[in-house]
Design a protein around this motif. Structure first.
Motif, short mmCIF file in Angstrom:
data_model
loop_
_atom_site.label_atom_id
_atom_site.label_comp_id
_atom_site.label_asym_id
_atom_site.label_seq_id
_atom_site.Cartn_x
_atom_site.Cartn_y
_atom_site.Cartn_z
N GLY A 53 4.15 9.48 -9.33
CA GLY A 53 5.43 9.39 -10.03
C GLY A 53 6.30 8.25 -9.59
O GLY A 53 7.33 7.96 -10.22
N GLN A 54 5.96 7.56 -8.45
CA GLN A 54 6.77 6.45 -7.99
C GLN A 54 6.50 5.19 -8.80
O GLN A 54 5.43 5.04 -9.41
N ALA A 55 7.46 4.26 -8.78
CA ALA A 55 7.33 2.99 -9.48
C ALA A 55 7.50 1.85 -8.48
O ALA A 55 8.03 2.03 -7.38
N LEU A 56 7.04 0.65 -8.85
CA LEU A 56 7.11 -0.53 -7.99
C LEU A 56 8.32 -1.38 -8.43
O LEU A 56 8.49 -1.62 -9.63
N ARG A 57 9.14 -1.83 -7.44
CA ARG A 57 10.29 -2.64 -7.79
C ARG A 57 10.48 -3.75 -6.77
O ARG A 57 9.91 -3.72 -5.68
N LYS A 58 11.31 -4.77 -7.09
CA LYS A 58 11.62 -5.89 -6.20
C LYS A 58 12.50 -5.37 -5.07
O LYS A 58 13.54 -4.72 -5.29
N ALA A 59 12.08 -5.64 -3.85
CA ALA A 59 12.82 -5.13 -2.69
C ALA A 59 13.89 -6.10 -2.22
O ALA A 59 14.89 -5.70 -1.62
N SER A 82 0.84 -1.19 0.00
CA SER A 82 0.00 0.00 0.00
C SER A 82 0.88 1.24 0.00
O SER A 82 2.11 1.14 0.15
N GLY A 83 0.26 2.39 -0.14
CA GLY A 83 1.02 3.63 -0.13
C GLY A 83 1.51 4.00 -1.50
O GLY A 83 0.90 3.69 -2.52
N GLY A 84 2.65 4.68 -1.56
CA GLY A 84 3.17 5.18 -2.82
C GLY A 84 2.67 6.58 -3.10
O GLY A 84 1.60 6.98 -2.65
N THR A 85 3.47 7.35 -3.86
CA THR A 85 3.10 8.72 -4.22
C THR A 85 3.17 8.87 -5.73
O THR A 85 3.69 8.00 -6.45
N TRP A 142 7.75 0.68 -3.20
CA TRP A 142 7.62 1.86 -4.05
C TRP A 142 8.92 2.65 -3.99
O TRP A 142 9.54 2.78 -2.94
N PHE A 143 9.35 3.18 -5.17
CA PHE A 143 10.56 4.00 -5.16
C PHE A 143 10.41 5.11 -6.21
O PHE A 143 9.59 5.03 -7.13
N THR A 144 11.21 6.18 -6.05
CA THR A 144 11.18 7.33 -6.95
C THR A 144 12.11 7.08 -8.13
O THR A 144 13.21 6.55 -7.97
N LEU A 145 11.67 7.50 -9.35
CA LEU A 145 12.40 7.19 -10.56
C LEU A 145 13.73 7.92 -10.67
O LEU A 145 14.60 7.53 -11.43
N GLY A 146 13.92 8.98 -9.97
CA GLY A 146 15.20 9.70 -10.03
C GLY A 146 15.29 10.57 -11.26
O GLY A 146 14.39 11.34 -11.59
#
Length: 615
Positions: free
Chosen positions: A178-184, A173-176, A193-197
């Motif tokens: 412009g963020q993308a989902l990736r393997k943690a 859940s969560g995320g803002t 969720w992480f920011t694309l940079g």
């Protein structure tokens, strides 16, 4: 008492109606039973005895009953809900056996029953536990310490257990924006969720980086209504714009006669001057319109065309409705009304109007067509009316002598009447018959002596006595007409005596039953049957009562008598009785049959209605 069943739990699907549910198992005390309501979405509610339900049958071999409370609050399980009734024997032993004395078999059996019920309860709980098969080779499998948010699973080795992230939690859940989902991590279903940079700040994309057809009409959903996007004629390169109507017309049209595009002066091959504006339709100096039937409306036709009479309806000359005025006001040439109510409204010098008159507009004034001075009809006939026999009755003829009228005047009147019969001695039309009347001088339509003969007929005298030997119509079937004499009146009265025979079929309190020949009797004389009826003292609570009447064993009805349920008389029956044989012989044997008795009907009576047919 033995316990022969192993049932420790019963489940019931709710239907919104059922409120009583058997436990399905024996219990020794009410606190040994637990009642749980499972909702349609899986939630569970533990019920309390006395609040949501009442329990009965403690100690009964076959178990007891859970009865749901419906007042003041209705707890009836609805459709989709499940009611669970299960054993809940507490883990205690409260029976104390005495020391010495006789063997307390009843107390010991109660203790054994309690232990058996507790065993059943434990077995039911184990049936819901996670278990390995008996043939599984695992030994000393230990459960790891629980971890929040994870589920228990088997390691890939197949011999150990571990807590794993559930599959449904793979997308956190969560995320803002412009963020993308990736393997943690390498762990299954672990994502974040992480920011694309740097990619997030890219604002220019080369055309080669955009797939063909990537931008469709959906991207233009905010375009203004009734607009076309493009570049105006003569405009330099740049972003497209919303074209105005004038800019679009400039693009489409060419100069006159150029032969390409849309010619500014030609539409569909015709000069613009050849077209008439729709605003000129049906107006002065414009062109006439057509109505729904393809005709030109009369309001758009010249007065000369409208010279023919046009009926406008009724006119009340007393109240001037509709309102008309002098010089043809309120109408046009050819308009006319029929006077529906007489009055004295003054129109162009005419102020006497009778019902049926016409008021007609001649284009300059209103005129009257008088329809009330004409004889409408004579004896219901119009045209050249000729008097017919029967036009007058005796009350319309005055027996006034012709005295005082000259022969010449009377002869002229007779000539106008043509062939009227004015005397008993008239042999046909012609002057001789008329002369006979004239010659009589003071005679009327009949002579004084003839009138005296009629006046002298005594009251009640037989004006047309019957000839000797006439046969009198005794049964009403002879169509020969006779003068009524006292003898004939007496004979007719004897032959038309009304008769009504009422026969009871059963007593007043015993319910009717079906059967043939419920009552048998013989007629005291012959009669003509004109009607039949039936009645009851107590109406049938359900079912129709049907009765048949027989003469010498044969029914006289083509449709039997019926009395409908909850009715006491056949006069209100949905199906009326029909008589097929109305002539009943003297001393005929009459029997009454009950074809249908209804339910608890009593006091049946039958009425034969008619008149005596023999003296």
């Amino acid at each position: 008492m033995t316990i022969s069943t192993t049932t420790a739990k019963s489940r019931y699907a709710g239907d919104g109606t059922t409120t009583s549910f058997p436990t399905g198992f024996k219990f020794l005390d009410n606190d040994h039973v637990r009642v749980v309501l499972r909702s349609a979405v899986g939630g569970e509610t533990l019920w309390t005895e006395g609040s949501e339900y009442a329990l009965s049958g403690a100690g009964a071999p076959g178990g007891g009953t859970v009865t749901v409370n419906t007042s003041p609050t209705d707890y009836t399980p609805a459709a989709g809900e499940t009611l669970v009734v299960k054993l809940a024997v507490p883990a205690r032993q409260e029976t104390s056996l005495p020391l010495g004395g006789a063997f307390p078999s009843t107390a010991v059996e109660g203790m054994a029953d309690l232990a058996a019920l507790r065993d059943q309860q434990v077995e039911e709980s184990l049936s819901r536990a996670l278990k390995f098969k008996e043939s599984t080779a695992l030994a000393d499998v230990e459960f790891p310490e629980p971890e929040a948010g994870k589920i228990l699973g088997v390691k890939p080795s197949g011999t150990e257990l571990e807590w794993q992230i559930p599959q449904e939690a793979a997308v956190p859940s969560g995320g803002t924006t412009g963020q993308a989902l990736r393997k943690a991590s390498d762990e299954s279903y672990d994502a974040e969720w992480f920011t694309l940079g740097a990619l997030a700040v890219v604002n220019t994309i080369a055309a080669a980086q955009i797939d063909d057809d990537a931008v469709g009409n959906a991207k233009l959903s905010n375009m203004a209504e009734a607009t076309l996007k493009g570049r105006a004629a003569g405009a330099s390169a740049g972003d497209p714009q919303d074209l105005t109507a004038a800019q679009l017309r400039t693009i489409l049209q060419t100069v006159d006669g150029a032969g390409s595009g849309l010619d500014a002066d030609l539409l569909d091959g015709l000069e613009a001057a050849a077209f008439e504006l729709s605003g000129n339709k049906g107006v002065a100096n414009g062109y006439a319109a057509l109505d729904g039937g393809g005709k030109v409306p009369t309001v758009q036709l010249p007065d000369a065309v409208l010279g023919a009479l046009q009926y406008q309806g009724a006119w009340n000359a007393a109240t001037n409705a509709p309102a008309l005025s002098g010089s043809g006001g309120g109408g046009s040439q050819g308009h006319y009304y029929r006077v529906s109510a007489a009055g004295t409204t003054s129109l162009d010098g005419v102020s006497q109007w009778s019902v049926g008159d016409y008021v007609v507009n001649n284009g300059a004034a209103w005129e009257k067509i008088d329809n009330t001075d004409q004889v409408v009809s004579v004896h219901g006939r119009q045209g050249a009316v000729v008097a017919n026999s029967g036009d007058y009755n005796a009350g319309q003829i005055t027996n006034t002598p012709f005295g005082g009228v000259s022969a010449t005047t009377l002869q002229a009147a007779i000539n106008e009447l043509d062939s009227e019969k004015l005397s008993a001695g008239h042999a046909g039309s012609g002057g001789s018959a008329h002369s006979n009347v004239v010659a009589s001088g003071a005679a009327g339509f009949m002579t004084g002596s003839d009138k005296a003969k009629l006046d002298s007929i005594a009251a009640g005298a037989d004006a047309n006595p019957a000839v000797a030997g006439q046969v009198q119509a005794e049964d009403g079937a002879n169509t020969t007409q006779y003068t009524w004499t006292p003898q004939r009146v007496h004979q007719a009265a004897k032959d038309a005596v009304p008769i009504t025979l009422i026969v009871a079929v059963g007593d007043e309190s015993t319910a009717l039953t079906t059967g043939i020949g419920k009552v048998t009797f013989r007629l005291p004389h012959a009669m003509t049957l004109s009607g039949v009826r039936a009645s009851l003292t107590t109406a049938s609570s359900s079912g129709v009562v049907s009765i048949d009447i027989n003469e010498g064993g044969l029914s006289v009805l083509s449709t039997v008598i019926t009395i409908d349920a909850n009715e006491k008389t056949s006069t209100t029956a949905a199906t009326a009785a029909v008589i097929s044989d109305n002539s009943l012989a003297d001393d005929a044997e009459i029997t009454i049959d009950i074809d249908a008795a209804g339910t608890n009907a009593t006091g049946l009576k039958i009425a034969l209605i008619g008149y005596k047919t023999a003296t």
